[in-house]
Design a protein around this motif. Structure first.
Motif, PDB file in Angstrom:
ATOM      1  N   LEU A 834       0.823  -1.210   0.000  1.00  0.00           N
ATOM      2  CA  LEU A 834       0.000   0.000   0.000  1.00  0.00           C
ATOM      3  C   LEU A 834       0.857   1.261   0.000  1.00  0.00           C
ATOM      4  CD1 LEU A 834      -2.827  -0.942   2.534  1.00  0.00           C
ATOM      5  CD2 LEU A 834      -3.150  -0.363   0.112  1.00  0.00           C
ATOM      6  N   TYR A 835       1.999   1.231   0.676  1.00  0.00           N
ATOM      7  CA  TYR A 835       2.858   2.406   0.776  1.00  0.00           C
ATOM      8  C   TYR A 835       3.869   2.500  -0.370  1.00  0.00           C
ATOM      9  CZ  TYR A 835       1.022   3.753   5.326  1.00  0.00           C
ATOM     10  OH  TYR A 835       0.198   4.189   6.335  1.00  0.00           O
ATOM     11  N   SER A 836       3.817   1.573  -1.293  1.00  0.00           N
ATOM     12  CA  SER A 836       4.716   1.617  -2.453  1.00  0.00           C
ATOM     13  C   SER A 836       4.451   2.864  -3.291  1.00  0.00           C
ATOM     14  CB  SER A 836       4.501   0.362  -3.308  1.00  0.00           C
ATOM     15  OG  SER A 836       5.121   0.498  -4.571  1.00  0.00           O
ATOM     16  N   PRO A 837       5.470   3.392  -3.976  1.00  0.00           N
ATOM     17  CA  PRO A 837       5.249   4.540  -4.870  1.00  0.00           C
ATOM     18  C   PRO A 837       4.538   4.171  -6.164  1.00  0.00           C
ATOM     19  CG  PRO A 837       7.538   3.824  -4.970  1.00  0.00           C
ATOM     20  CD  PRO A 837       6.898   3.041  -3.867  1.00  0.00           C
ATOM     21  N   ALA A 838       4.271   2.892  -6.395  1.00  0.00           N
ATOM     22  CA  ALA A 838       3.602   2.463  -7.627  1.00  0.00           C
ATOM     23  C   ALA A 838       2.213   3.088  -7.738  1.00  0.00           C
ATOM     24  CB  ALA A 838       3.494   0.945  -7.672  1.00  0.00           C
ATOM     25  N   MET A 839       1.792   3.362  -8.970  1.00  0.00           N
ATOM     26  CA  MET A 839       0.470   3.946  -9.189  1.00  0.00           C
ATOM     27  C   MET A 839      -0.634   3.057  -8.633  1.00  0.00           C
ATOM     28  SD  MET A 839      -1.436   4.944 -12.793  1.00  0.00           S
ATOM     29  CE  MET A 839      -0.464   6.409 -13.127  1.00  0.00           C
ATOM     30  N   GLU A 894     -13.494  -2.256   8.283  1.00  0.00           N
ATOM     31  CA  GLU A 894     -12.984  -1.043   8.928  1.00  0.00           C
ATOM     32  C   GLU A 894     -11.461  -1.045   8.949  1.00  0.00           C
ATOM     33  OE1 GLU A 894     -14.818  -0.972  12.764  1.00  0.00           O
ATOM     34  OE2 GLU A 894     -16.841  -0.598  11.958  1.00  0.00           O
ATOM     35  N   LYS A 895     -10.870  -2.216   9.203  1.00  0.00           N
ATOM     36  CA  LYS A 895      -9.412  -2.303   9.221  1.00  0.00           C
ATOM     37  C   LYS A 895      -8.834  -2.024   7.841  1.00  0.00           C
ATOM     38  CE  LYS A 895      -5.544  -5.457  10.114  1.00  0.00           C
ATOM     39  NZ  LYS A 895      -5.120  -6.781  10.652  1.00  0.00           N
ATOM     40  N   LEU A 896      -9.392  -2.655   6.803  1.00  0.00           N
ATOM     41  CA  LEU A 896      -8.877  -2.462   5.453  1.00  0.00           C
ATOM     42  C   LEU A 896      -9.067  -1.022   5.000  1.00  0.00           C
ATOM     43  CD1 LEU A 896      -7.622  -3.546   2.893  1.00  0.00           C
ATOM     44  CD2 LEU A 896      -9.877  -4.436   2.208  1.00  0.00           C
ATOM     45  N   ALA A 897     -10.219  -0.441   5.291  1.00  0.00           N
ATOM     46  CA  ALA A 897     -10.462   0.960   4.912  1.00  0.00           C
ATOM     47  C   ALA A 897      -9.465   1.887   5.587  1.00  0.00           C
ATOM     48  CB  ALA A 897     -11.892   1.352   5.267  1.00  0.00           C
ATOM     49  N   ARG A 898      -9.144   1.608   6.843  1.00  0.00           N
ATOM     50  CA  ARG A 898      -8.189   2.439   7.577  1.00  0.00           C
ATOM     51  C   ARG A 898      -6.782   2.316   6.978  1.00  0.00           C
ATOM     52  NH1 ARG A 898      -9.046   0.292  11.957  1.00  0.00           N
ATOM     53  NH2 ARG A 898      -7.231  -1.071  12.198  1.00  0.00           N
ATOM     54  N   LEU A 899      -6.371   1.095   6.629  1.00  0.00           N
ATOM     55  CA  LEU A 899      -5.055   0.892   6.023  1.00  0.00           C
ATOM     56  C   LEU A 899      -4.942   1.638   4.694  1.00  0.00           C
ATOM     57  CD1 LEU A 899      -4.477  -2.931   6.666  1.00  0.00           C
ATOM     58  CD2 LEU A 899      -3.379  -1.021   7.841  1.00  0.00           C
ATOM     59  N   ILE A 900      -5.996   1.561   3.898  1.00  0.00           N
ATOM     60  CA  ILE A 900      -5.992   2.250   2.600  1.00  0.00           C
ATOM     61  C   ILE A 900      -5.926   3.760   2.807  1.00  0.00           C
ATOM     62  CG2 ILE A 900      -7.366   2.735   0.529  1.00  0.00           C
ATOM     63  CD1 ILE A 900      -8.470  -0.150   0.788  1.00  0.00           C
ATOM     64  N   ARG A 901      -6.751   4.255   3.721  1.00  0.00           N
ATOM     65  CA  ARG A 901      -6.815   5.698   3.970  1.00  0.00           C
ATOM     66  C   ARG A 901      -5.474   6.223   4.487  1.00  0.00           C
ATOM     67  NH1 ARG A 901     -11.054   5.280   6.532  1.00  0.00           N
ATOM     68  NH2 ARG A 901     -10.225   5.161   8.653  1.00  0.00           N
ATOM     69  N   ASN A 902      -4.872   5.500   5.415  1.00  0.00           N
ATOM     70  CA  ASN A 902      -3.605   5.948   6.008  1.00  0.00           C
ATOM     71  C   ASN A 902      -2.455   5.917   5.000  1.00  0.00           C
ATOM     72  OD1 ASN A 902      -4.941   6.282   8.417  1.00  0.00           O
ATOM     73  ND2 ASN A 902      -4.180   4.399   9.358  1.00  0.00           N
ATOM     74  N   SER A 903      -2.540   5.047   4.013  1.00  0.00           N
ATOM     75  CA  SER A 903      -1.466   4.937   3.025  1.00  0.00           C
ATOM     76  C   SER A 903      -1.493   6.057   1.994  1.00  0.00           C
ATOM     77  CB  SER A 903      -1.559   3.586   2.301  1.00  0.00           C
ATOM     78  OG  SER A 903      -2.653   3.552   1.405  1.00  0.00           O
ATOM     79  N   GLY A 904      -2.585   6.806   1.952  1.00  0.00           N
ATOM     80  CA  GLY A 904      -2.697   7.894   0.983  1.00  0.00           C
ATOM     81  C   GLY A 904      -3.203   7.438  -0.371  1.00  0.00           C
ATOM     82  N   ARG A 905      -3.634   6.207  -0.475  1.00  0.00           N
ATOM     83  CA  ARG A 905      -4.200   5.734  -1.739  1.00  0.00           C
ATOM     84  C   ARG A 905      -5.680   6.065  -1.803  1.00  0.00           C
ATOM     85  NH1 ARG A 905      -1.106   2.664  -5.060  1.00  0.00           N
ATOM     86  NH2 ARG A 905       0.927   2.159  -4.187  1.00  0.00           N
TER      87      ARG A 905
END
Length: 905
Positions: A834-839, A894-905
């Motif tokens: 999720l935190y990768s610079p890849a598009m 909720e966990k997955l949504a939070r991970l996505i949101r925090n990663s900036g994606r």
């Protein structure tokens, strides 16, 4: 009137710029070419007088680079530009300032329909009331910007009063009524011959600036300020950060809902779209969905062997959406059987197919008269009859002859239009058997189209998958055999996941013939796919550079070689000081020691049955066993008679395959004086028995063949094919570029704006064991695994040494790695991606389930979809929970949504 085009592009030696002008946006063939001139190799100019254009019609144009050395052309990205007729009426001098739109620019991806139609659909804004009344030059600004929310607009700030003198209070708002193209027109005071400016994004409700574009100030210089109009095509807003998205990958057949019938169906996609939308997941990636019914067996479940690249697979049809049978009893029995199949843990392919065909044949009988009069069907038929009629005829004959091998169809083994018209004639008594396939394809088309529209409404991209090959016994091969090399087999060389290589048994493409009509078959294929999808994965994109071609007599991919390739001519061996012995190099090297090591006590039986002795202690295969295919045929017969010994016979067969592959060079199929090194020849026993000097020389030849001499050649071949595919549709194109990747591949994909694929366990750098997702290029997709691999949970348990190294080096953890991939580890791996610079970060749904205790299955091996090393693999993985249960799993979501949101994606 005079048009002056200015564009900055730094050319290389032998390159020059040309402008293509056309009245037809879709046609390059009839475009008029105008050469531009330059004094310094980077600032190019073209002047056109009124005789070169009609001021009453729009002027459509595009830039290309012409390379004089090889007479090749590179077309800029982004489609045709256009100057409206109204803009040609103002001043006597029209100055156009353009920027080269490089396909290598990652922002070109945002021109694709994935973004322009789904994630950021154009929503028109009200025209601003800005007006300027200067008597000097008229400046027209054109900016393409798609990544905006509905309450955001574009404005201009600059060094002149009209543009607010760089103050936020005086910003000049652009016209977004034709978004995503933003326009602004200003009239400068007399004698003003230059301005500097930048674009900004405003919140239209608050009037506050959200973002100033990055980089240097833009500038305009005007040659004749009181007699000129200047058109500034700035193309894009220079954002401070990069947009990144997230997707989930799951085959349609793996979906499970309360409404499906033992397998995922097209309409089930609507439920996973709802789930994705609720978590702000941007993309759903599926496997191929074309019809693969060749012999009505479980092998037809293999999704990469289509019998038609246009027809959809009937197994994905939702029966309830078509209607109910007139017989309540039959309807009830089918529904009850559907519930039983839906409770199965895996896809029971044959049972599902039988049930659905029983329903489809019956409901067609009941609805065929009204169906034939359906106006929507008539439109569908007219638009698709070029593939629909041959497909229906093929299916009718397949069922009539009870096999798909059209070479055995007697008079119908050779396709002609006359035969097609006779088979599909409505006057023929068998027409109902043909029209049944029209009926099924029409409803499949309707259902998938409905899903496509639904995904768009939910801002979720549907990403399809195009297989590199076609089934040898397919509609496409039957109707157009000249497009394929039917005597070849396509596959892949060995890798960590298939040590014997892969033999897909597809015919290889006759690229020379396909090129004659500019790859029309491929372009038609993509246009059909574009009806349903806004992005696609191009399976094995390396095949457009070169394909792994396997002789007909071989079973394993080990005995293939690349085509096209620059071979080793027989004289080259002498030039390199290698004494060439065709029998020693090109035939299996077999001696007593090898036989003893490989077969042990079975050695005597092997010699008596399969081999002959030609020298003291050396052997060759008997003629009846001198190919892998002949060995395969022999064992298929004796295995049927020795069911209890099937496993032992299978092991013996593969040992004989290995013996057949114990060679150093493969003779070229087209020229007996040309040869190709057997892949991984250094691992063969034949190589081990060479003297040290010969080993060194052959190894040098091997390295030259595989890693040096082919690169420019393969790049040239890819640049003939891939641009035509890229131009054929507006879908976002992603290439599956895993495996033995030539050095030229990344550059070509970047040049064409094709996203690559990065898998942590399969780095493209052969010197590394893993790829860190943080090192991925922006123009790429990262994923922890693919459908051809074990899931991260199953992989964790496969090799303790590899897992330990990964645990310490890639996850940065100390101590002994845990025996199992627990929730924390699975979460950390997914977070890395999720935190990768890849598009794009795209996750197989099984790898996401690994993060939640309630979604983890007991046996992670059961979640694997395909094992490329196993030709008997059954594609039957199915979600162990329903989509309805997934949607209601609050903890996981909720966990997955939070991970996505925090990663900036």
């Amino acid at each position: 009137m005079r048009l002056t085009f200015n564009i900055n592009y730094h050319t290389q030696w032998g390159e020059n710029l040309q402008l293509l002008a056309t009245e037809n946006f879709d046609s390059l063939e009839n475009a008029i070419r105008y050469p531009l001139s330059t004094d310094n190799g980077k600032d190019w100019i073209l002047e056109l007088n009124e005789k070169d254009f009609d001021r009453n019609t729009p002027f459509n144009y595009r830039y290309i680079i012409h390379n004089e050395e090889n007479d090749s052309f590179t077309i800029e990205g982004g489609g045709f530009r256009s100057i409206a007729a109204s803009q040609l009426m103002e001043h006597e001098n029209i100055q156009i300032n353009d920027h080269w739109r490089s396909a290598e620019d990652p922002d070109q991806v945002f021109f694709s329909s994935a973004f322009s139609e789904v994630l950021f659909p154009a929503k028109k804004r009200k025209k601003p009331k800005n007006q300027t009344k200067g008597k000097g030059a008229k400046i027209i600004f054109n900016l393409y910007e798609i990544k905006l929310n509905q309450d955001e607009v574009i404005a201009i700030s600059g060094d002149h009063k009209i543009l607010g003198n760089w103050q936020e209070a005086g910003l000049f708002q652009m016209d977004g009524s034709k978004a995503p193209v933003w326009k602004a027109e200003i009239n400068l005071p007399k004698n003003v011959n230059s301005i500097e400016y930048k674009y900004v994004i405003l919140n239209s409700k608050t009037g506050k600036v959200k973002e100033w574009e990055s980089g240097y100030n833009r500038s305009i210089s005007i040659d004749q300020p009181n007699k000129s109009s200047v058109i500034c095509n700035d193309d894009k807003f220079r954002h401070n950060g990069k947009w990144k998205g997230v997707g989930v990958a799951i085959p349609v057949f793996s979906l499970k809902s309360e409404d499906s019938v033992g397998i995922g169906e097209f309409l089930d996609l609507k439920k996973i779209i709802d789930w994705a939308h609720s978590l702000e997941i941007n993309l759903i990636q599926i496997l191929p969905i074309n019809d693969t019914i060749a012999d009505h067996s479980w092998r037809d479940a293999y999704p990469y062997s289509a019998i038609s690249v246009f027809a959809l697979h009937p197994i994905y049809i939702n029966l309830a959406a078509i209607g109910k049978l007139s017989s309540p009893l039959t309807q009830k029995i089918i529904e009850e059987k559907g519930v039983i199949l839906n409770n199965e843990k895996t896809v029971q392919y044959n049972d599902v197919m039988k049930l659905k065909w029983r329903f489809l044949r019956q409901i067609f009988k009941e609805k065929k008269d009204e169906f034939a009069k359906d106006e929507e069907f008539k439109i569908f038929f007219q638009e698709n009859k070029f593939w629909l009629k041959p497909y229906a005829a093929f299916c009718y004959l397949r069922d009539l002859y009870q096999n798909s091998d059209f070479s055995s169809w007697g008079e119908f083994s050779k396709f002609t239009e006359e035969k097609l018209e006779k088979i599909t004639s409505p006057e023929e008594p068998h027409h109902d058997h043909v029209a049944l396939y029209y009926f099924v394809q029409y409803h499949l088309y309707k259902q998938l189209s409905e899903v496509s529209k639904y995904a768009k409404s939910k801002k979720v991209i549907l990403k399809g998958d195009i297989p590199i090959g076609i089934c040898r016994n397919s509609v496409d091969a039957w109707t157009s055999p000249h497009l394929y090399h039917m005597d070849g087999q396509a596959g892949a060389p060995p890798d960590a996941f298939a040590t014997g290589g892969q033999n897909w048994e597809f015919p290889t493409y006759n690229w020379a013939v396909m090129a004659k009509d500019n790859f029309q078959w491929w372009r038609d294929r993509l246009k059909m796919m574009e009806v349903f999808f806004k992005a696609f994965r191009m399976d094995h994109i390396l095949g457009f550079f070169r394909i792994w071609q396997i002789p007909e007599h071989a079973v394993q991919g080990l005995l293939g070689y690349f085509n096209p390739a620059i071979p080793i001519h027989i004289e080259e061996f002498a030039h390199r000081g290698i004494p060439f012995d065709k029998d020693r190099f090109c035939k299996p090297f077999i001696n007593d020691e090898i036989l003893s090591s490989k077969f042990g006590r079975e050695k005597g039986h092997i010699i008596r049955t399969f081999l002959h002795s030609y020298d003291n202690g050396f052997y060759g295969f008997r003629d009846e066993f001198n190919t892998q295919r002949r060995i395969e045929s022999y064992f298929s017969k004796i295995s049927e008679a020795n069911i209890e010994k099937a496993a032992l016979l299978e092991k013996l067969k593969f040992k004989l395959y290995e013996l057949q592959a114990n060679i150093l060079f493969i003779e070229d199929l087209n020229n007996p004086n040309n040869f190709h090194p057997r892949i991984e020849l250094q691992k063969t026993e034949s190589f081990a028995y060479l003297d040290g000097a010969s080993q060194w020389k052959i190894d040098q030849l091997y390295v030259d063949y595989y890693f040096k001499r082919q690169e420019e050649f393969w790049e040239e071949k890819a640049m003939i094919k891939l641009p035509a595919l890229k131009e054929a549709s507006n879908m976002m194109m992603c290439g599956e570029d895993l495996g033995m990747v030539p050095a030229c591949v990344p550059g070509v994909m970047t040049k064409l704006g094709i996203l690559g694929l990065n898998i942590q366990r399969m780095p493209k750098d052969p010197s590394r064991q893993f790829l860190n997702p943080s090192e991925a290029d922006y123009l790429s997709v990262v994923s922890p695994s693919t459908h051809d691999m074990s899931t991260i949970r199953a992989w964790w348990e496969e090799d303790r040494g590899t897992t330990q190294q990964y645990f310490n080096a890639e996850l940065g953890r100390h101590g002994i790695a845990p025996e199992y991939c627990d929730i924390d580890i699975a979460t950390q791996i997914n977070e890395q991606h999720l935190y990768s610079p890849a598009m794009w970060a795209i996750f197989p749904i099984q790898d996401l389930f690994a993060m939640e205790e309630s979604l983890r299955v007991d046996d992670p091996k059961s979640e694997r979809i395909n094992d490329p090393a196993n030709p008997e693999n059954k594609w039957n993985y199915r979600m162990h929970i329903t989509l309805e249960d997934l949607i209601s799993n609050a903890n996981f979501n909720e966990k997955l949504a939070r991970l996505i949101r925090n990663s900036g994606r």
